[in-house]
Design a protein around this motif. Structure first.
Motif, PDB file in Angstrom:
ATOM      1  N   LYS A   1       0.801  -1.211   0.000  1.00 44.91           N
ATOM      2  CA  LYS A   1       0.000   0.000   0.000  1.00 44.91           C
ATOM      3  C   LYS A   1       0.844   1.276   0.000  1.00 44.91           C
ATOM      4  CE  LYS A   1      -3.869  -2.236   2.387  1.00 44.91           C
ATOM      5  NZ  LYS A   1      -4.757  -2.210   3.577  1.00 44.91           N
ATOM      6  N   GLU A   2       2.153   1.155  -0.042  1.00 48.39           N
ATOM      7  CA  GLU A   2       3.012   2.326  -0.063  1.00 48.39           C
ATOM      8  C   GLU A   2       2.961   3.006  -1.435  1.00 48.39           C
ATOM      9  OE1 GLU A   2       6.974   1.332   1.092  1.00 48.39           O
ATOM     10  OE2 GLU A   2       6.331   0.168   2.847  1.00 48.39           O
ATOM     11  N   GLU A   3       3.252   4.283  -1.458  1.00 51.78           N
ATOM     12  CA  GLU A   3       3.343   4.997  -2.726  1.00 51.78           C
ATOM     13  C   GLU A   3       4.510   4.455  -3.547  1.00 51.78           C
ATOM     14  OE1 GLU A   3       1.608   7.516  -4.322  1.00 51.78           O
ATOM     15  OE2 GLU A   3       0.075   7.001  -2.842  1.00 51.78           O
ATOM     16  N   PRO A   4       4.316   4.225  -4.830  1.00 58.69           N
ATOM     17  CA  PRO A   4       5.421   3.761  -5.661  1.00 58.69           C
ATOM     18  C   PRO A   4       6.578   4.767  -5.646  1.00 58.69           C
ATOM     19  CG  PRO A   4       3.331   3.529  -6.814  1.00 58.69           C
ATOM     20  CD  PRO A   4       3.054   4.345  -5.587  1.00 58.69           C
ATOM     21  N   GLN A   5       7.792   4.253  -5.662  1.00 54.70           N
ATOM     22  CA  GLN A   5       8.971   5.099  -5.780  1.00 54.70           C
ATOM     23  C   GLN A   5       9.492   4.984  -7.208  1.00 54.70           C
ATOM     24  OE1 GLN A   5      12.008   4.896  -2.663  1.00 54.70           O
ATOM     25  NE2 GLN A   5      10.582   3.690  -1.421  1.00 54.70           N
ATOM     26  N   SER A   6       9.684   6.124  -7.863  1.00 56.45           N
ATOM     27  CA  SER A   6      10.139   6.135  -9.244  1.00 56.45           C
ATOM     28  C   SER A   6      11.560   6.680  -9.332  1.00 56.45           C
ATOM     29  CB  SER A   6       9.201   6.992 -10.105  1.00 56.45           C
ATOM     30  OG  SER A   6       7.899   6.436 -10.120  1.00 56.45           O
ATOM     31  N   PHE A   7      12.338   6.071 -10.225  1.00 58.49           N
ATOM     32  CA  PHE A   7      13.722   6.482 -10.463  1.00 58.49           C
ATOM     33  C   PHE A   7      13.875   6.693 -11.967  1.00 58.49           C
ATOM     34  CE2 PHE A   7      13.432   3.555  -6.912  1.00 58.49           C
ATOM     35  CZ  PHE A   7      14.094   4.215  -5.889  1.00 58.49           C
ATOM     36  N   ASP A   8      14.300   7.891 -12.339  1.00 59.45           N
ATOM     37  CA  ASP A   8      14.419   8.242 -13.754  1.00 59.45           C
ATOM     38  C   ASP A   8      15.890   8.231 -14.160  1.00 59.45           C
ATOM     39  OD1 ASP A   8      14.112   9.133 -16.319  1.00 59.45           O
ATOM     40  OD2 ASP A   8      13.607  11.199 -15.773  1.00 59.45           O
ATOM     41  N   PHE A   9      16.221   7.433 -15.166  1.00 56.62           N
ATOM     42  CA  PHE A   9      17.597   7.336 -15.637  1.00 56.62           C
ATOM     43  C   PHE A   9      17.728   7.831 -17.078  1.00 56.62           C
ATOM     44  CE2 PHE A   9      17.115   4.248 -12.229  1.00 56.62           C
ATOM     45  CZ  PHE A   9      18.207   4.571 -11.432  1.00 56.62           C
ATOM     46  N   THR A  10      16.896   8.787 -17.451  1.00 54.75           N
ATOM     47  CA  THR A  10      17.003   9.395 -18.777  1.00 54.75           C
ATOM     48  C   THR A  10      18.351  10.097 -18.891  1.00 54.75           C
ATOM     49  OG1 THR A  10      14.614   9.757 -18.839  1.00 54.75           O
ATOM     50  CG2 THR A  10      15.971  11.044 -20.375  1.00 54.75           C
ATOM     51  N   PRO A  11      19.107   9.861 -19.964  1.00 53.18           N
ATOM     52  CA  PRO A  11      20.411  10.502 -20.103  1.00 53.18           C
ATOM     53  C   PRO A  11      20.298  12.024 -20.090  1.00 53.18           C
ATOM     54  CG  PRO A  11      20.168   8.727 -21.696  1.00 53.18           C
ATOM     55  CD  PRO A  11      18.814   8.930 -21.067  1.00 53.18           C
ATOM     56  N   ALA A  12      21.275  12.674 -19.497  1.00 53.79           N
ATOM     57  CA  ALA A  12      21.307  14.138 -19.475  1.00 53.79           C
ATOM     58  C   ALA A  12      21.595  14.667 -20.870  1.00 53.79           C
ATOM     59  CB  ALA A  12      22.380  14.619 -18.505  1.00 53.79           C
ATOM     60  N   PRO A  13      21.120  15.875 -21.184  1.00 52.07           N
ATOM     61  CA  PRO A  13      21.414  16.464 -22.500  1.00 52.07           C
ATOM     62  C   PRO A  13      22.914  16.483 -22.769  1.00 52.07           C
ATOM     63  CG  PRO A  13      19.790  17.782 -21.338  1.00 52.07           C
ATOM     64  CD  PRO A  13      20.292  16.772 -20.349  1.00 52.07           C
ATOM     65  N   GLY A  14      23.300  15.986 -23.929  1.00 49.17           N
ATOM     66  CA  GLY A  14      24.704  15.981 -24.289  1.00 49.17           C
ATOM     67  C   GLY A  14      25.502  14.814 -23.745  1.00 49.17           C
ATOM     68  N   GLU A  15      24.854  13.954 -22.952  1.00 46.10           N
ATOM     69  CA  GLU A  15      25.576  12.796 -22.402  1.00 46.10           C
ATOM     70  C   GLU A  15      25.978  11.850 -23.524  1.00 46.10           C
ATOM     71  OE1 GLU A  15      24.702   9.023 -19.400  1.00 46.10           O
ATOM     72  OE2 GLU A  15      23.560  10.893 -19.176  1.00 46.10           O
ATOM     73  N   SER A  16      27.165  11.290 -23.422  1.00 47.34           N
ATOM     74  CA  SER A  16      27.686  10.385 -24.442  1.00 47.34           C
ATOM     75  C   SER A  16      26.763   9.184 -24.626  1.00 47.34           C
ATOM     76  CB  SER A  16      29.078   9.901 -24.054  1.00 47.34           C
ATOM     77  OG  SER A  16      29.505   8.840 -24.894  1.00 47.34           O
ATOM     78  N   SER A  17      26.599   8.774 -25.867  1.00 47.09           N
ATOM     79  CA  SER A  17      25.788   7.585 -26.138  1.00 47.09           C
ATOM     80  C   SER A  17      26.491   6.315 -25.668  1.00 47.09           C
ATOM     81  CB  SER A  17      25.481   7.484 -27.640  1.00 47.09           C
ATOM     82  OG  SER A  17      26.677   7.461 -28.395  1.00 47.09           O
TER      83      SER A  17
END
Length: 316
Positions: free
Chosen positions: A255-271
């Motif tokens: 029943k806890e609130e879901p915890q979200s973690f975003d790992f979208t690359p930062a602008p300009g981050e190397s591919s």
């Protein structure tokens, strides 16, 4: 520092820019040029990175070791576990540092999953479900990747990464396995007006039993008409983790609130940020002369699982 890269596929489009981004001098060696490979092994490279096809790994890695050089090898590690064991044992006997290119251990989302599982965030691990449906191989001309005798197949190309991830993220070895495999594209253009039959699997569904008692199911396809978002679900006794597209991770607990973690690359981050992070670890290991993981032990462990799967899977 200087690295000699053996192989002009992944070695050129991924490894070369990644080493250069870290300030290494890079020499690229064609994998089929025996004289050039021998010269590189005898040359002034500090590290030799073997990114030739799997059927050439054994010969190239053993040449590097005989020259007393530190060696990085790509996956899958040779064409079978016997070759993997021979390479691992040779590196141990020679005392060189050995590195295995399971670079996705340095993917931030996957590392977070490992930390959460180890911390008990989802309780006792019970089950893992993984799905990756892609069109990557659908229209490619025939190559070694389509030849089982040459170490080809989507099991080695992609599933080897996932098997290593399961071992690393759970701290467990694979105790049993089975499943089905298939060849969705039976013939491919040979690039010269003809065609050649494909013998290596390009799709599969398999299961694993981990030594900790958890189950794993994996559904993979490399010749789908479209790409679907990859998904990874990990279920424990107290919660679950869901990774979507390698970027969005969610921790769910009752029943806890879901915890979200975003790992979208930062602008300009190397591919190739994951590879660059892995190379940074290799640099530190070489400076301190410390053997680190992933190494040839991890390559051998995964090769043993791949051998077992290929023996037990039913071709449909």
């Amino acid at each position: 520092m200087k690295v000699a890269i053996i192989g002009r596929g992944f070695g050129v489009y991924a490894m070369k820019p990644s080493f250069e981004a870290r300030g290494w001098a890079v020499e690229v060696v064609p994998s089929r040029d025996d004289a050039a490979v021998a010269a590189a092994c005898a040359g002034d490279a500090d590290l030799i990175a073997v990114h030739s096809p799997p059927f050439q790994h054994r010969d190239h890695v053993l040449q590097v070791i005989a020259a007393g050089k530190d060696v990085l090898c790509d996956k899958p590690f040779g064409i079978n576990a016997a070759q993997a064991r021979e390479m691992r044992d040779a590196a141990r006997a020679a005392g060189v540092l050995d590195f295995l290119n399971f670079e996705f251990r340095y993917n931030p989302a996957r590392a977070k999953i490992r930390d959460l599982v180890a911390s008990g965030a989802i309780g006792t691990l019970q089950h893992i479900a993984c799905s990756s449906i892609t069109s990557y191989m659908r229209k490619r001309d025939w190559g070694w990747l389509n030849d089982a005798a040459l170490g080809g197949g989507w099991l080695g190309a992609w599933a080897s990464h996932m098997i290593d991830a399961f071992r690393w993220q759970t701290g467990s070895e694979v105790a049993d396995c089975g499943g089905i495999s298939r060849v969705d594209v039976a013939e491919r253009s040979d690039g010269a007006g003809g065609s050649k039959a494909c013998t290596a699997e390009d799709g599969f569904s398999f299961w694993l039993k981990l030594s900790c008692g958890a189950s794993v199911v994996v559904d993979g396809a490399a010749c789908a008409p479209v790409n679907l978002t990859p998904r990874l679900g990990i279920i424990g006794s107290e919660g679950a983790l869901e990774l979507t597209g390698e970027r969005s991770l969610t921790l769910l607990r009752g029943k806890e609130e879901p915890q979200s973690f975003d790992f979208t690359p930062a602008p300009g981050e190397s591919s190739w940020a994951v590879l660059e992070a892995w190379i940074a670890e290799i640099e530190q290991a070489r400076a301190s002369r410390t053997r680190i993981a992933p190494n040839f032990d991890d390559g051998l462990a995964t090769a043993e699982v791949l051998d077992a799967l290929k023996e037990r899977m039913v071709r449909v």
